[in-house]
Write an enzyme that holds these catalytic residues in place. Structure first.
Site, short mmCIF file in Angstrom:
data_model
loop_
_atom_site.label_atom_id
_atom_site.label_comp_id
_atom_site.label_asym_id
_atom_site.label_seq_id
_atom_site.Cartn_x
_atom_site.Cartn_y
_atom_site.Cartn_z
N ARG A 178 75.65 37.00 -8.45
CA ARG A 178 75.72 37.44 -7.06
C ARG A 178 75.99 36.28 -6.11
O ARG A 178 76.80 36.38 -5.18
CB ARG A 178 74.42 38.15 -6.66
N LYS A 180 82.63 28.63 15.76
CA LYS A 180 82.05 29.97 15.61
C LYS A 180 81.91 30.27 14.12
O LYS A 180 82.73 30.96 13.51
CB LYS A 180 82.92 31.01 16.31
N LYS A 193 83.49 21.79 29.42
CA LYS A 193 83.73 23.21 29.65
C LYS A 193 83.19 23.63 31.02
O LYS A 193 82.62 22.82 31.75
CB LYS A 193 83.11 24.03 28.52
N GLU A 239 88.43 21.83 29.51
CA GLU A 239 88.77 23.25 29.58
C GLU A 239 89.16 23.62 31.00
O GLU A 239 88.45 23.28 31.95
CB GLU A 239 87.59 24.10 29.13
N ASP A 270 91.99 28.16 28.76
CA ASP A 270 91.14 29.24 28.29
C ASP A 270 91.54 30.58 28.90
O ASP A 270 91.62 30.73 30.12
CB ASP A 270 89.68 28.93 28.65
#
Length: 294
Positions: free
Chosen positions: A107, A142, A174, A203, A224
């Protein structure tokens, strides 16, 4: 090990800790109770791992490491390598070893192989979508907590370039940083004064923020959530002075138009954040029980 002496981005110590912790999570305190009480101690199994869908393979050596940890004497035949594009039904590994150990490792090995191949497969789809534009695909931070190194390895395997691995890999000012210090100019000045030697990226989400950022010393821009028309305007305004990265809500149906605006990079969080697990299975082709007397 790769040329850099790592497996999926992990050095020998990290690999051992990863395999040990993942198996410990699955085994708990009592181990594989079901296999221990149903599978004869001297049973040996032969098995084949194969993909059931078209994939880009990633994590095959990691999968092997789980079986080797459970049974150091296991025989493994690797049929395909990470980065290979495989059609449904393609065998990946053939194994022969102690039955209980193979069942115990199964597994963890499959979960890892399915997850990383899923990321590599989705990443390849995005990379193919911008082929020929001159724009490079980037991943993001992320990632699943604790899995960043291997997930970013899978993204690389699928055709992306790694952006920041950690917060100490580069400076990225940012909107929250700007809100706290009061302006882009002040944030960039503070970063430049620190003299870290790290690339300084800023950004921006509006065209009117670009010149102030560049004048203050930004070495790279992250545009962005700008639509393609605005990105083209940004590219024209910057005129090659610094690299431009597009980011924010990029999807497979929009990435080509974004890349064609002339930006240097496009970053996509979805390739690690939302990749479905690849359908890869393990089938026991033949089982044999060796008596203790043998």
């Amino acid at each position: 090990m790769s040329a850099a002496g790592t497996v999926a981005g992990l050095d020998a110590g990290e690999l051992d800790r990863f395999v040990t912790s993942v198996l410990a999570e699955d085994l708990g305190e009592g181990g594989d109770v079901t296999s221990a009480i149903t599978v004869p101690a001297h049973a040996r199994l032969k098995a084949e791992i194969a993909t059931r869908q078209p994939i880009v393979l990633a994590g095959v050596v990691l999968a092997e490491a789980f079986f080797r940890h459970a049974d150091p004497g296991v025989h493994i035949e690797r049929l395909r390598e990470d980065g290979d594009r495989l059609e449904a039904g393609t065998p990946i590994l053939r194994l022969e070893g102690a039955g209980r150990a193979m069942l115990t490792a199964e597994r963890s090995a499959l979960n890892t192989l399915q997850h990383l191949s899923g990321i590599a497969t989705l990443t390849r789809t995005y990379a193919d979508a911008i082929e020929g534009t001159g724009c490079q695909l980037l991943d993001t931070r992320k990632t699943v907590p604790g899995l960043r190194v291997v997930e970013k390895y899978a993204a690389r395997t699928g055709g992306a370039h790694n952006h920041r691995m950690r917060l100490d890999d580069g400076i990225l000012i940012k909107d929250n940083h700007v809100a706290i210090v009061g302006s882009i100019e002040e944030a960039v000045r503070s970063a430049k004064a620190a003299n870290t030697g790290l690339e300084l990226q800023v950004e921006v989400d509006r065209i009117d923020q670009i010149e102030p950022a560049l004048a203050a010393g930004a070495e790279r821009l992250l545009c962005d959530n700008m639509p393609p028309a605005v990105l083209r305007e940004a590219v024209a305004l910057v005129a090659g002075r610094v690299p431009i990265e597009a980011s924010g809500g990029v999807r497979l149906d929009t990435i080509r138009a974004i890349a064609e605006t002339g930006v240097d990079f496009v970053s996509v969080g979805r390739i690690t954040q939302s990749a479905p697990a690849a359908d890869i299975g393990l089938d026991y082709a033949m089982a044999e029980v060796v008596s203790e007397a043998c």
